[in-house]
Motif scaffolding. Structure first.
Motif, PDB file in Angstrom:
ATOM      1  N   GLU A 281       6.733  10.492   3.915  1.00 36.95           N
ATOM      2  CA  GLU A 281       5.346  10.015   3.326  1.00 36.95           C
ATOM      3  C   GLU A 281       5.279   8.807   4.106  1.00 36.95           C
ATOM      4  O   GLU A 281       5.028   8.441   4.994  1.00 36.95           O
ATOM      5  CB  GLU A 281       6.206   8.912   2.197  1.00 36.95           C
ATOM      6  CG  GLU A 281       4.991   8.555   0.909  1.00 36.95           C
ATOM      7  CD  GLU A 281       5.802   7.745   0.235  1.00 36.95           C
ATOM      8  OE1 GLU A 281       5.160   7.148  -0.876  1.00 36.95           O
ATOM      9  OE2 GLU A 281       7.329   7.321  -0.129  1.00 36.95           O
ATOM     10  N   PHE A 282       3.752   8.968   3.943  1.00 43.37           N
ATOM     11  CA  PHE A 282       2.800   7.552   4.547  1.00 43.37           C
ATOM     12  C   PHE A 282       2.508   6.757   3.911  1.00 43.37           C
ATOM     13  O   PHE A 282       1.516   6.855   2.949  1.00 43.37           O
ATOM     14  CB  PHE A 282       1.188   8.684   5.105  1.00 43.37           C
ATOM     15  CG  PHE A 282       0.871   7.689   6.134  1.00 43.37           C
ATOM     16  CD1 PHE A 282       0.677   6.587   5.756  1.00 43.37           C
ATOM     17  CD2 PHE A 282      -0.284   8.217   7.102  1.00 43.37           C
ATOM     18  CE1 PHE A 282       0.237   5.814   6.721  1.00 43.37           C
ATOM     19  CE2 PHE A 282      -0.752   7.719   7.766  1.00 43.37           C
ATOM     20  CZ  PHE A 282      -1.270   6.762   8.076  1.00 43.37           C
TER      21      PHE A 282
ATOM     22  N   THR B 240      -1.974  10.534  10.670  1.00 43.72           N
ATOM     23  CA  THR B 240      -1.878  11.346   9.909  1.00 43.72           C
ATOM     24  C   THR B 240      -1.634  12.717  10.319  1.00 43.72           C
ATOM     25  O   THR B 240      -0.713  13.456   9.749  1.00 43.72           O
ATOM     26  CB  THR B 240      -3.505  11.436   9.447  1.00 43.72           C
ATOM     27  OG1 THR B 240      -4.660  10.140   8.954  1.00 43.72           O
ATOM     28  CG2 THR B 240      -3.808  12.426   8.220  1.00 43.72           C
TER      29      THR B 240
ATOM     30  N   ASN C  73       2.279  12.759  10.616  1.00 44.00           N
ATOM     31  CA  ASN C  73       2.807  12.837   9.371  1.00 44.00           C
ATOM     32  C   ASN C  73       2.108  14.008   9.408  1.00 44.00           C
ATOM     33  O   ASN C  73       3.693  14.473   7.725  1.00 44.00           O
ATOM     34  CB  ASN C  73       1.986  11.411   8.296  1.00 44.00           C
ATOM     35  CG  ASN C  73       2.436  11.596   7.310  1.00 44.00           C
ATOM     36  OD1 ASN C  73       1.592  12.307   6.228  1.00 44.00           O
ATOM     37  ND2 ASN C  73       3.408  11.060   6.871  1.00 44.00           N
TER      38      ASN C  73
ATOM     39  N   THR D 220       6.781  13.628  10.385  1.00 48.99           N
ATOM     40  CA  THR D 220       6.776  12.560  10.324  1.00 48.99           C
ATOM     41  C   THR D 220       6.580  11.272   9.430  1.00 48.99           C
ATOM     42  O   THR D 220       5.650  11.113   8.593  1.00 48.99           O
ATOM     43  CB  THR D 220       6.432  11.083  11.657  1.00 48.99           C
ATOM     44  OG1 THR D 220       6.764  12.993  13.081  1.00 48.99           O
ATOM     45  CG2 THR D 220       7.161  10.424  12.280  1.00 48.99           C
ATOM     46  N   THR D 221       7.490  10.260   8.745  1.00 52.43           N
ATOM     47  CA  THR D 221       7.553   9.373   7.856  1.00 52.43           C
ATOM     48  C   THR D 221       6.998   8.081   8.878  1.00 52.43           C
ATOM     49  O   THR D 221       6.919   7.928   9.270  1.00 52.43           O
ATOM     50  CB  THR D 221       8.631   8.725   7.832  1.00 52.43           C
ATOM     51  OG1 THR D 221       9.498   9.876   6.956  1.00 52.43           O
ATOM     52  CG2 THR D 221       8.762   8.003   6.190  1.00 52.43           C
ATOM     53  N   ILE D 222       5.575   7.492   8.094  1.00 52.68           N
ATOM     54  CA  ILE D 222       4.408   6.378   8.565  1.00 52.68           C
ATOM     55  C   ILE D 222       4.828   5.467   7.264  1.00 52.68           C
ATOM     56  O   ILE D 222       4.182   5.628   6.166  1.00 52.68           O
ATOM     57  CB  ILE D 222       3.851   6.843   9.110  1.00 52.68           C
ATOM     58  CG1 ILE D 222       3.898   8.128  10.374  1.00 52.68           C
ATOM     59  CG2 ILE D 222       2.728   5.412   9.620  1.00 52.68           C
ATOM     60  CD1 ILE D 222       2.512   9.113  10.544  1.00 52.68           C
TER      61      ILE D 222
END
Lengths: 232, 780
Positions: free
Chosen positions: A32-33, A185, A188, A192-194
């Motif tokens: 998730e971002f 973005t 992500n 990768t979770t941000i």
């Protein structure tokens, strides 16, 4: 990925006691971002520090990847942080005495990787951040946008599960800011979770979800867009 | 001014650590400088009391072996020298022979020993400055006349007018004489090597010893002072001519020289090099203190950059800011100096005691010196203020950390270099002292008591010995001239036969005159032959030491036994050979020695005792000794081992000095290190935070922070080692017997410095490394 339950943080000085976080419960799914917004002093940075395992909460629970980590000792927090969490700061926080390559290499050194491995990984990430030609330069010789790209390179070089970005565009002009947001973005999208703290509405548009903090409490949450694929 | 004061006071309140480090370092530096300044002033003041100090000389005599090496140097000459010199040298205004002697005087109904008595020729009154006596030169012309110091006058005459009164004194056979006081002079004070309290006319002495003594070129017992009209030219070559006139080719075996009065203290008691050493230590310590001051000020100023910049923005000129900063710095130095002066004035009795000095400190007597100190402190204030102030003023940004690190690192390296070198020196001095005190002398100096002996004691020595050895705690008793730990200044021409022909030896053979109990009392080792026998033999019996055997060239100690020799015209045979022993201090190597009986010359008795019941034994010795003492002199005794220890007094003070300055230098270095590490940690706060965020453990941060300091200590060590090695080798050359410079001295010094550095720095770096990185990064 991240789950907090009734997280509180109280700062005490000799005379005053300030409550920075007040029963914050936040879930961030893998991949998730999430953008955290709110005015100055609302507790954004405190929340980030706790999520980033730089600080312990005063109360409540914090699960990272399923394990309760809220009351870990500093030593264990460091162990867990290494390789799992990458940080991007508003003021870049590059070390002036080290060049670009060495700055990016830093997390790998503390992961005790071999020099050859490190070289491969650093070169790859510099390439990707389009900063490879500046490898021998020192931070002072770079523009703000370049410095932030180096900082992001350092944050992702060890392929962490989570990137924490604290106002990553705060010191950049709009063009460089946009570039940074595009980079995040892209990371992500790759999984990768941000979690990003920001003041900027524009930046928050890049996130899946925006959490609004006020006086240490979550007041609203809005979903901007659906995640293509939600991995739990 | 008032505003400045407020700012300074507020700043001190906010930064007590920096300020106290700074202050302590400077005060320590100034205390050293003040103390050393007083010390040097005192050293330079010796014998300067006399108005004619620069024109006064003392006549010395030297003796040489056939091969030209000097074997004896005496600050005294034979009695014929003075009158002959006066005839020869027109520059000589006055010349006076002095014979020193301690004597018993009657004070009320008691006999009191006066140590500082001398017989001197009348010219003595014109050579030295005697205040308070009449200009009449005839005060010491008549036999049995004397001039005395004010102290003596008040002691014997209760502050009554002493001139014209009489004092009663006793010779060694207890005969009494009346002495007429012809003058009273004001006391000379401590800093004179020649410090007579009672000066008796030389004619008194001359009539007692007779004319033959005064013509004896072998009796080198007269301190001879000369007042020159003007600086003599080509003095040495004319003195050589003078000697050659007395003896054909005389300068091949003896010479005389003149030594300036002002040089006596340095040549015989103190040393000029110690002045230079102390002066450089003072400069070094002050330098270390100032380095800290500069270092810390630069560090502190990073905290003041904002204040300065705002002032500049508001309109203060750079010149004004600079002068304010300099004023601050100078004031700080002056305050430190004042505190240091107060400390010294309170501590001076303890310090003087520590260094066995008669130093005192009164402001009135040292105004010039204090003025020098103040000038120095202002100078240091300016010098150490200007560097940080310049950096502060030229820094562009509000938050930048000014100053080149390399300059500061260099200064820390310098401080550690000094500390390490001092630790090395301290360890070496210590090791050498231990060596001196524990080395086997070849004679047993422990458990031997020595007492003085009057002619009657010596005459009845056998009876006295029998009586003493009845006490089970007294093992043996020996009479002798000179005892171990004294200089063996007596020698005579010796003839020996190496290949059948009796030839005069080309080198000096010193003599010990002692009875047959001397060797057993001192537990000396016979390596061939026998001890001299108790009976008087027809043929004189001699003992020699191994060194004499080797130098004469006899094949072995055994080969020496039965050899026919002549010593000062006395024919005799070698009956025994002694293993080499150290009679004098270990500054001197073993030299050829001959031992024989000569009862008429004995003046000391040595008594070997057991260590048990010592005070009873001493009481017993006292009562027995007093029975045979006709003169009624006060009993006094000494232990031989204590006398030996006293020979290394000067080395002990060297050790004290090194200990003090080592501790001070290390303290200053520690202060400097605390300051620098504070500064470094503050400077690297962000870096530490970033590294921790990126996964560095506390231990990794610690080792990163300490690495630099270890490096500096290592560099300092590398510089200090050869320098200390060289200096300590030079120092050890003072001794004929010396310890070696072991590797561990150097290793230990390095480790100590490293340990001190790491402990000091880790205190800071631990704080920095365990800090939450969030705090460090929040200030961005």
């Amino acid at each position: 990925m991240i789950k907090t339950e009734n997280l509180t943080k109280v700062f005490r000085t000799e005379e005053v006691e300030t409550s920075a976080l007040n029963e914050v419960s936040l879930h961030v799914k893998k991949g998730e971002f999430v953008a955290i917004m709110g005015p100055s002093g609302c507790g954004k940075s405190t929340l980030m520090n706790i999520i980033g395992l730089l600080d312990n909460p005063t109360g409540g629970e914090y699960y990272f990847d399923g394990a309760e980590v809220g009351q870990l000792k500093e030593r264990n927090r460091t162990m867990l942080r290494k390789g799992n969490i990458g940080f991007v700061f508003q003021s870049f926080n590059l070390i002036d005495e080290l060049n670009v390559y060495e700055n990016v290499e830093l997390p790998l050194i503390y992961l005790k990787l071999k020099a050859r491995e490190r070289k491969e990984m650093v070169e790859k990430v510099l390439e990707r951040m389009k900063i490879a030609h500046r490898a021998k330069h020192f931070p002072q010789q770079l523009s703000g946008g370049q410095q932030q790209r180096v900082a992001i390179a350092r944050a992702v070089v060890a392929n962490p599960k989570l990137i924490l970005a604290d106002e990553p565009t705060g010191n950049l002009d709009s063009k460089n800011g946009l570039e940074v947001m595009n980079l995040l973005t892209e990371l992500n999208r790759e999984g990768t979770t941000i979690v990003m703290v920001t003041h900027s509405l524009h930046d928050s548009e890049f996130a899946h979800r925006v959490v609004n903090l006020f006086d240490g409490m979550i007041i609203t949450e809005e979903v901007k867009k659906e995640m293509g694929e939600i991995l739990l | 001014m008032k505003k400045l004061r407020t700012i300074i006071i507020r700043f001190i309140k906010r930064n007590p650590l920096y300020t106290s480090i700074n202050f302590t370092g400077l005060v320590i530096g100034f205390v050293c400088v003040v103390f050393i300044g007083l010390w040097i002033k005192n050293e330079l003041s010796y014998d300067r009391f006399h108005k004619n100090a620069d024109q006064i000389y003392r006549v010395h005599r030297y003796f040489y072996d056939n091969n030209g090496t000097e074997n004896l140097h005496l600050p005294y000459v034979a009695p014929p020298v003075a009158p002959l010199l006066k005839d020869e040298f027109s520059e000589i205004e006055n010349i006076a022979r002095v014979s020193h002697s301690g004597m018993l005087f009657r004070l009320n109904d008691q006999k009191v020993a006066e140590p500082d008595v001398c017989f001197a020729e009348p010219d003595i009154l014109n050579i030295f400055s005697f205040e308070g006596i009449s200009a009449d030169n005839n005060l010491l012309n008549e036999p049995l006349t004397a001039v005395v110091s004010a102290t003596i006058a008040s002691k014997y005459f209760n502050n009554e007018y002493a001139v014209g009164k009489t004092m009663e004194f006793f010779d060694e056979n207890a005969n009494s004489y009346n002495l007429k006081v012809t003058g009273v002079f004001e006391d000379w004070g401590q800093n004179n090597h020649f410090r007579p309290e009672i000066i008796i006319s030389f004619s008194t002495y001359a009539s007692a010893v007779g004319e033959s003594e005064l013509q004896d070129w072998g009796s080198n017992n007269y301190e001879t002072f000369v007042l020159m009209r003007n600086a003599p030219r080509q003095l040495d070559s004319r003195l050589d001519e003078f000697i050659n006139k007395q003896f054909e080719n005389g300068t091949s075996w003896t010479k005389i020289r003149m030594e300036k009065l002002a040089d006596i203290h340095f040549n015989w008691y103190g040393s000029r090099s110690s002045i230079y050493v102390l002066l450089s230590i003072a400069v070094l310590i002050l330098l270390l203190g100032s380095i800290n001051y500069i270092n810390l000020n630069t560090a502190i100023y990073t905290k003041r950059i904002k204040e300065i910049h705002i002032k500049k923005v508001i309109g203060a000129t750079a010149k004004r800011i600079l002068s304010l900063l300099m004023l601050e710095s100078v004031l700080f130095c002056i305050v430190s100096l004042i505190v240091a002066l107060l400390i010294v004035s309170v501590a001076i009795p303890y310090l003087a005691n520590l260094f066995n000095s008669n130093l005192t400190f009164s402001v009135g007597e040292n105004l010039a010196l204090i003025a020098v100190f103040f000038t120095l402190s202002i100078f240091i204030g300016l010098i150490s203020g200007v560097y940080p102030a310049k950096i502060l003023l030229t820094s562009k940004k509000f938050n930048s950390t000014p100053g080149k690190m390399s300059f500061r690192n260099g200064m820390v390296i310098f401080q550690f270099f000094v500390s390490i070198a001092l630790i090395m020196s301290f360890l070496t001095v210590n090791k050498q002292l231990n060596y001196l005190q524990t080395k086997n002398l070849g004679l047993n100096q422990e458990n031997v008591i020595t007492v003085s002996a009057s002619p009657n004691h010596i005459e009845k020595l056998d009876v006295l010995r029998n009586q003493l050895t009845k006490n089970p705690n007294i093992i043996d008793v020996s009479g002798s001239k000179r005892i171990p730990s004294q200089r063996l200044a007596d020698s005579n021409q010796m003839k020996a036969s190496n290949n059948g022909i009796m030839e005069p030896l080309g080198f000096r053979v010193a003599n010990i005159r002692g009875d047959e109990h001397f060797v057993p009392t001192y537990e000396m080792k016979l390596i061939a032959g026998n001890n001299i026998s108790p009976q008087i033999k027809e043929e004189k019996e001699y003992l020699v030491n191994r060194s004499a055997v080797e130098k004469i060239g006899w094949e072995s100690p055994e080969a020496a036994i039965g050899q026919f020799v002549e010593y000062g015209d006395e024919k005799g045979r070698i009956v025994g050979v002694l293993e080499n022993f150290n009679y004098e201090s270990l500054h001197n190597a073993v030299f050829p020695i001959i031992l024989y009986k000569d009862a008429s010359s004995y003046n000391r008795i040595s008594i070997r005792v057991t260590p048990t019941n010592l005070s009873n034994t001493i009481d017993f010795i006292k009562t027995t000794w007093e029975e045979y003492d006709l003169a009624g002199s006060p009993f006094s005794y000494q232990f031989i081992d204590e006398r030996f220890e006293r020979l290394y007094q000067s080395e002990k003070y060297t050790k004290t000095i090194f200990t003090c300055f080592m501790v001070l230098a290390i303290s200053i270095a520690i202060l400097g290190l605390i300051g620098l590490s504070l500064f470094v940690m503050e400077r690297r706060t962000k870096e530490i935070g970033v590294r921790k965020v990126n996964g560095a453990k506390v231990s990794e941060i610690l080792s990163m922070l300490n690495k630099d300091f270890v490096k500096w200590v290592a560099i300092a060590f590398v510089i200090a080692t050869p320098i200390a090695w060289f200096a300590m080798n030079k120092w050890l050359e003072n001794f004929a017997y010396r310890t070696n410079l072991s590797w561990w001295i150097f290793a230990l010094s390095g480790l100590m410095a490293l340990g001190i550095a790491l402990l000091t720095v880790s205190w800071q770096s631990w704080r920095a490394a365990t800090r939450n990185p969030v705090e460090a990064l929040r200030y961005e």
